[in-house]
Design a protein around this motif. Structure first.
Motif, mmCIF file in Angstrom:
data_model
loop_
_atom_site.group_PDB
_atom_site.id
_atom_site.type_symbol
_atom_site.label_atom_id
_atom_site.label_comp_id
_atom_site.label_asym_id
_atom_site.label_seq_id
_atom_site.Cartn_x
_atom_site.Cartn_y
_atom_site.Cartn_z
ATOM 1 N N PRO A 40 0.723 -1.159 -0.040
ATOM 2 C CA PRO A 40 0.122 0.028 -0.007
ATOM 3 C C PRO A 40 0.815 1.394 -0.148
ATOM 4 O O PRO A 40 2.013 1.286 0.515
ATOM 5 C CB PRO A 40 -0.676 -0.107 1.260
ATOM 6 N N ARG A 41 0.253 2.461 -0.514
ATOM 7 C CA ARG A 41 0.827 3.598 -0.378
ATOM 8 C C ARG A 41 0.135 4.743 0.582
ATOM 9 O O ARG A 41 -1.080 4.477 0.799
ATOM 10 C CB ARG A 41 0.981 4.322 -1.790
ATOM 11 N N VAL A 42 0.934 5.613 1.200
ATOM 12 C CA VAL A 42 0.293 6.356 2.448
ATOM 13 C C VAL A 42 0.867 7.754 1.994
ATOM 14 O O VAL A 42 1.677 7.931 1.327
ATOM 15 C CB VAL A 42 0.645 6.077 3.712
ATOM 16 N N ALA A 43 -0.115 8.577 2.589
ATOM 17 C CA ALA A 43 0.376 10.191 2.321
ATOM 18 C C ALA A 43 0.914 10.447 3.649
ATOM 19 O O ALA A 43 0.644 10.147 4.750
ATOM 20 C CB ALA A 43 -0.985 10.960 2.188
ATOM 21 N N ILE A 59 -7.963 8.685 3.788
ATOM 22 C CA ILE A 59 -8.191 9.711 2.795
ATOM 23 C C ILE A 59 -8.483 9.341 1.393
ATOM 24 O O ILE A 59 -7.830 7.990 1.138
ATOM 25 C CB ILE A 59 -7.253 11.067 3.014
ATOM 26 N N LYS A 60 -8.882 10.488 0.546
ATOM 27 C CA LYS A 60 -8.737 10.150 -0.844
ATOM 28 C C LYS A 60 -7.680 11.029 -1.462
ATOM 29 O O LYS A 60 -7.118 11.956 -0.927
ATOM 30 C CB LYS A 60 -10.203 10.458 -1.558
ATOM 31 N N VAL A 61 -7.175 10.600 -2.596
ATOM 32 C CA VAL A 61 -6.123 11.239 -3.168
ATOM 33 C C VAL A 61 -6.732 12.724 -3.741
ATOM 34 O O VAL A 61 -5.893 13.696 -3.533
ATOM 35 C CB VAL A 61 -5.862 10.669 -4.609
ATOM 36 N N ALA A 62 -7.893 12.659 -3.905
ATOM 37 C CA ALA A 62 -8.559 14.045 -4.142
ATOM 38 C C ALA A 62 -7.998 15.065 -2.869
ATOM 39 O O ALA A 62 -8.198 16.297 -3.164
ATOM 40 C CB ALA A 62 -9.984 14.298 -4.494
ATOM 41 N N ASP A 63 -8.181 14.573 -1.866
ATOM 42 C CA ASP A 63 -7.661 15.549 -0.452
ATOM 43 C C ASP A 63 -6.304 15.917 -0.597
ATOM 44 O O ASP A 63 -6.302 17.140 0.297
ATOM 45 C CB ASP A 63 -7.945 14.483 0.852
ATOM 46 N N LEU A 64 -5.620 15.502 -1.613
ATOM 47 C CA LEU A 64 -4.188 16.155 -1.805
ATOM 48 C C LEU A 64 -4.069 17.159 -2.955
ATOM 49 O O LEU A 64 -3.006 17.619 -3.105
ATOM 50 C CB LEU A 64 -3.361 14.943 -2.001
ATOM 51 N N ALA A 65 -5.410 17.350 -3.664
ATOM 52 C CA ALA A 65 -5.165 17.971 -4.485
ATOM 53 C C ALA A 65 -4.717 19.403 -4.553
ATOM 54 O O ALA A 65 -3.952 19.988 -5.345
ATOM 55 C CB ALA A 65 -6.668 18.298 -5.430
ATOM 56 N N GLY A 66 -5.012 20.167 -3.347
ATOM 57 C CA GLY A 66 -4.364 21.301 -3.183
ATOM 58 C C GLY A 66 -3.249 21.428 -2.403
ATOM 59 O O GLY A 66 -2.729 22.449 -1.873
ATOM 60 N N GLU A 67 -2.305 20.423 -2.364
ATOM 61 C CA GLU A 67 -1.381 20.246 -1.533
ATOM 62 C C GLU A 67 0.094 20.291 -2.494
ATOM 63 O O GLU A 67 0.041 19.684 -3.318
ATOM 64 C CB GLU A 67 -1.254 18.878 -0.743
ATOM 65 N N GLY A 127 4.501 20.857 2.393
ATOM 66 C CA GLY A 127 4.058 19.988 1.475
ATOM 67 C C GLY A 127 3.859 18.442 1.860
ATOM 68 O O GLY A 127 4.202 18.564 3.116
ATOM 69 N N VAL A 128 3.557 17.650 1.043
ATOM 70 C CA VAL A 128 3.242 16.259 1.479
ATOM 71 C C VAL A 128 3.907 15.474 0.376
ATOM 72 O O VAL A 128 4.266 15.817 -0.806
ATOM 73 C CB VAL A 128 1.680 15.835 1.471
ATOM 74 N N ASP A 137 7.591 14.244 14.293
ATOM 75 C CA ASP A 137 6.890 15.253 13.726
ATOM 76 C C ASP A 137 6.094 15.050 12.307
ATOM 77 O O ASP A 137 5.481 15.948 11.662
ATOM 78 C CB ASP A 137 7.765 16.496 13.587
ATOM 79 N N VAL A 138 6.108 13.990 11.911
ATOM 80 C CA VAL A 138 5.241 13.555 10.656
ATOM 81 C C VAL A 138 4.615 12.320 10.849
ATOM 82 O O VAL A 138 5.007 11.370 11.913
ATOM 83 C CB VAL A 138 6.374 13.293 9.629
ATOM 84 N N THR A 139 3.513 11.938 10.199
ATOM 85 C CA THR A 139 2.791 10.782 10.168
ATOM 86 C C THR A 139 2.447 10.459 9.079
ATOM 87 O O THR A 139 2.520 11.248 8.008
ATOM 88 C CB THR A 139 1.385 11.178 11.362
ATOM 89 N N HIS A 140 1.821 9.217 8.714
ATOM 90 C CA HIS A 140 1.350 9.108 7.592
ATOM 91 C C HIS A 140 -0.133 8.263 7.613
ATOM 92 O O HIS A 140 -0.724 7.896 8.738
ATOM 93 C CB HIS A 140 1.948 7.586 7.040
ATOM 94 N N VAL A 141 -0.855 8.650 6.417
ATOM 95 C CA VAL A 141 -2.322 8.341 6.576
ATOM 96 C C VAL A 141 -2.588 7.358 5.057
ATOM 97 O O VAL A 141 -2.196 7.841 4.200
ATOM 98 C CB VAL A 141 -3.121 9.646 6.221
ATOM 99 N N PRO A 142 -3.483 6.418 5.399
ATOM 100 C CA PRO A 142 -3.617 5.715 4.106
ATOM 101 C C PRO A 142 -4.472 6.247 3.223
ATOM 102 O O PRO A 142 -5.398 6.982 3.474
ATOM 103 C CB PRO A 142 -4.417 4.320 4.738
#
Length: 296
Positions: A162-165, A179-187, A232-233, A248-253
């Protein structure tokens, strides 16, 4: 007709710089010498490779074709030189490249058990050079993370993950279950867009952010520093995100993007039985269930 590899290297330098002065500096020769060599190559080939005027240097259509063909040819020549140098030193050696988050220990042990006198070298690669080291002979085979340019390579699929943000712990998405990849559209994405084509192809990505040149980072560590600073992400395979744990960082599926594919790759010009033997060992070690398809 034989092509002079030195002239070909000169041509590639000019084609990449599109400036004779910068190319000459890069090659440590004078500009008049470089110009003469390019004219000689054009005469050898019977065609014009560059369209030049006082303001610009551009590749002709023929020049564009030659550039596409010249890079793998020069890489093969460099790889041959490296292999001959290693052979001249006598001791057999085999170099395996690997990307962050991948582990080749068990496969290497299986290979050395079959060949006790073999020296196996390991080489860590990045997104930028994971296939370059195969083309130019620095590595005999390597674990690569897709997508890669497959031209000139043989690939054996090994496994997916799997890949995570990866975001700052202060980020609005930190703590989300998925999250959805669309949640990263503005990042801002702190990696090459081709590494995350699902984000690259989003309509309206980076909406509300000024157009600025994409920074270039050469390691996961550099990217994480900027993620932690809320610049950024990044999107990483789960094993890589888990390996580089920091407070200071975390990941989200990201639940709507496909997993990352890991393959064993090597140059199509390599005919060594040892390469094929290691490919079989890697396929046996990494795959479960039906065996992965043979080279594609």
């Amino acid at each position: 007709m034989d092509i002079d590899l030195r002239k070909l290297r000169y041509f590639v330098a000019v084609a990449e710089e599109l400036h004779f002065g910068r190319a000459a500096e890069r090659l440590y020769i004078t500009q008049p010498v470089l110009s003469r060599q390019i004219r000689a190559l054009e005469q050898d080939l019977g065609t014009t490779l560059f369209a030049r005027n006082r303001r610009s240097t551009e590749l002709t259509p023929t020049g564009q074709v030659l550039l596409e063909e010249a890079r793998p040819l020069l890489a093969s020549a460099t790889a041959l030189t490296r292999r001959l140098t290693r052979a001249a030193h006598g001791a057999p050696a085999f170099t395996i490249a690997f990307m962050p988050g991948t582990t080749v220990t068990a496969a290497v042990r299986a290979l050395t058990a079959r060949h006790p006198g073999l020296t196996v070298n390991l080489m860590r690669t990045t997104w930028d050079d994971q296939t370059d080291v195969l083309h130019d002979g620095r590595a005999d085979a390597g674990l690569v993370r897709m997508p890669v340019e497959q031209r000139g390579l043989r690939l054996v699929p090994l496994y997916t993950e799997p890949r995570v943000a990866v975001v700052s712990t202060e980020h609005r998405l930190a703590g989300k279950t998925t999250i959805k990849v669309a949640d990263l559209a503005g990042e801002p994405m702190l990696q090459h867009p081709d590494a995350v084509p699902e984000w690259r192809d989003l309509p309206g990505r980076l909406t509300g952010h000024p157009a600025t040149p994409r920074p270039v980072f050469h390691s996961v560590e550099e990217k994480l520093e900027h993620v932690a600073a809320c610049h950024g992400v990044i999107v990483l395979p789960l094993s890589v995100a888990a390996y580089y744990t920091r407070p200071d960082v975390t990941h989200v599926p990201v639940d709507d993007i496909p997993p990352n594919q890991v393959c064993l790759a090597w140059s199509r010009t390599r005919r060594s039985p040892l390469v094929q033997e290691f490919a079989d060992i890697a396929a046996d070690h990494f795959t479960t269930g039906p065996r992965a398809p043979h080279p594609v």
